[in-house]
Design an enzyme around this catalytic site. Sequence first.
Site, PDB file in Angstrom:
ATOM      1  N   HIS A 248      37.658  35.274  55.403  1.00 10.46           N
ATOM      2  CA  HIS A 248      36.849  34.173  55.947  1.00 10.46           C
ATOM      3  C   HIS A 248      37.740  33.034  56.466  1.00 10.46           C
ATOM      4  CE1 HIS A 248      33.795  36.567  53.971  1.00 10.46           C
ATOM      5  NE2 HIS A 248      34.517  36.489  52.870  1.00 10.46           N
TER       6      HIS A 248
ATOM      7  N   GLU B 261      34.847  30.253  48.951  1.00 10.36           N
ATOM      8  CA  GLU B 261      35.684  31.452  48.909  1.00 10.36           C
ATOM      9  C   GLU B 261      36.860  31.328  49.871  1.00 10.36           C
ATOM     10  OE1 GLU B 261      33.604  34.998  50.088  1.00 10.36           O
ATOM     11  OE2 GLU B 261      35.390  36.257  49.902  1.00 10.36           O
TER      12      GLU B 261
ATOM     13  N   HIS C 194      39.540  38.404  48.829  1.00  5.30           N
ATOM     14  CA  HIS C 194      38.179  37.872  48.761  1.00  5.30           C
ATOM     15  C   HIS C 194      37.813  37.511  47.327  1.00  5.30           C
ATOM     16  CE1 HIS C 194      36.782  39.106  52.853  1.00  5.30           C
ATOM     17  NE2 HIS C 194      37.843  39.886  52.737  1.00  5.30           N
TER      18      HIS C 194
ATOM     19  N   GLU D  77      38.413  42.019  45.743  1.00  2.00           N
ATOM     20  CA  GLU D  77      37.449  41.002  45.326  1.00  2.00           C
ATOM     21  C   GLU D  77      37.934  40.536  43.962  1.00  2.00           C
ATOM     22  OE1 GLU D  77      34.998  39.829  47.011  1.00  2.00           O
ATOM     23  OE2 GLU D  77      34.417  41.344  48.476  1.00  2.00           O
TER      24      GLU D  77
HETATM   25 ZN    ZN Z   1      34.610  37.670  51.141  1.00  2.00          ZN
END
Ligand code: ZN
Length: 324
Positions: A114, A151, A206, A288
């Site tokens: 992101h 995030e 992430h 993640e």
């Molecule tokens: Zn993400």
Amino acid sequence: MSYTGPDLEPPRPRRSPLRRPLTVAVAALVPGALLGWGVYAAVGGSDDGGDAAGARTSSAAPSEGAASASDDAKKPADSSPSATGKPTASSSKSAPAGAAGPLKGKVVVIDPGHNPGNFQHTSEINRKVNVGTHWKECDTTGTATNAGYPEAKFTLDVAHRLRTLLEEQGATVKLTQDGDRSYGPCVDERARIGNEAHADAAISIHADGSGAGNRGFHVILPGAVHDGDADTRAIVAPSAELGERVAGNFVRATGGAPSNYVGDGTGLVTRTDLGGLNLSTVPKVFIECGNMRDDKDVAQLTSGTWRQKAAQGMSEGIVSFLRG
Ligand code: ZN
């Protein structure tokens, strides 16, 4: 502000044939972590969840302000000095030229998931790009803790820490973005940056946005895709090897357990819907690191000390993969 993103994911593939063998293989890497892991694994969980592109399964609107102060108490430490290493120009190969070390000559591309600016560029990031199997949003906003720690800030902070560690090993490191562009890049460009750098390994960082109670990290491996511009067949095996080593070292470095809600306790999930993986021609995984909607995970994700451990685990996994 709302972090409900336009980024719902299609259902992820459920079962990977790799899971069982990888359970054993990863476990073998981290015998010391097995106890805690076993406890978590026993809890099991539904296979919903994951974000991987910041996708929110949670329909719960982020109740900003409702967040407990404790969760993010230490949060904006993310760009703090400790071991962060000050960002340099994003696309510069910032490794000290000629650095010695076991990874001398190796190229690693780090993709901080992101972009903090995506929220201000929704029309741009909602543009569809072809990811081989289908068309998908250029990028997503990512998730955030209930207290508002995004995030995208987390991923950039961990990326900086990881870059420093890998450079210390002699690697040449390139980031797909370094907070120096207003949004994106799009997922296809994120993959292309790794490809054009001829990366020996690439990792996309992430944090998830799943339901409270869902805890732990997972590493996402590319499944075999041969469709349109996507052809992952050559990277499936090396990426699995990379992911296995990253998962094992992440457990060891953080002392945390793999996801209790995806991956059946292995910390490994295979997907074929992520453009960043589908379009990669170099060994690549997503990680993640935890769930930004679970208080216990948030206490870790917002801790600079924990993020350093997380980066250490990733670095050791990558070093192990590249040294063979
Ligand atoms: Zn993400």
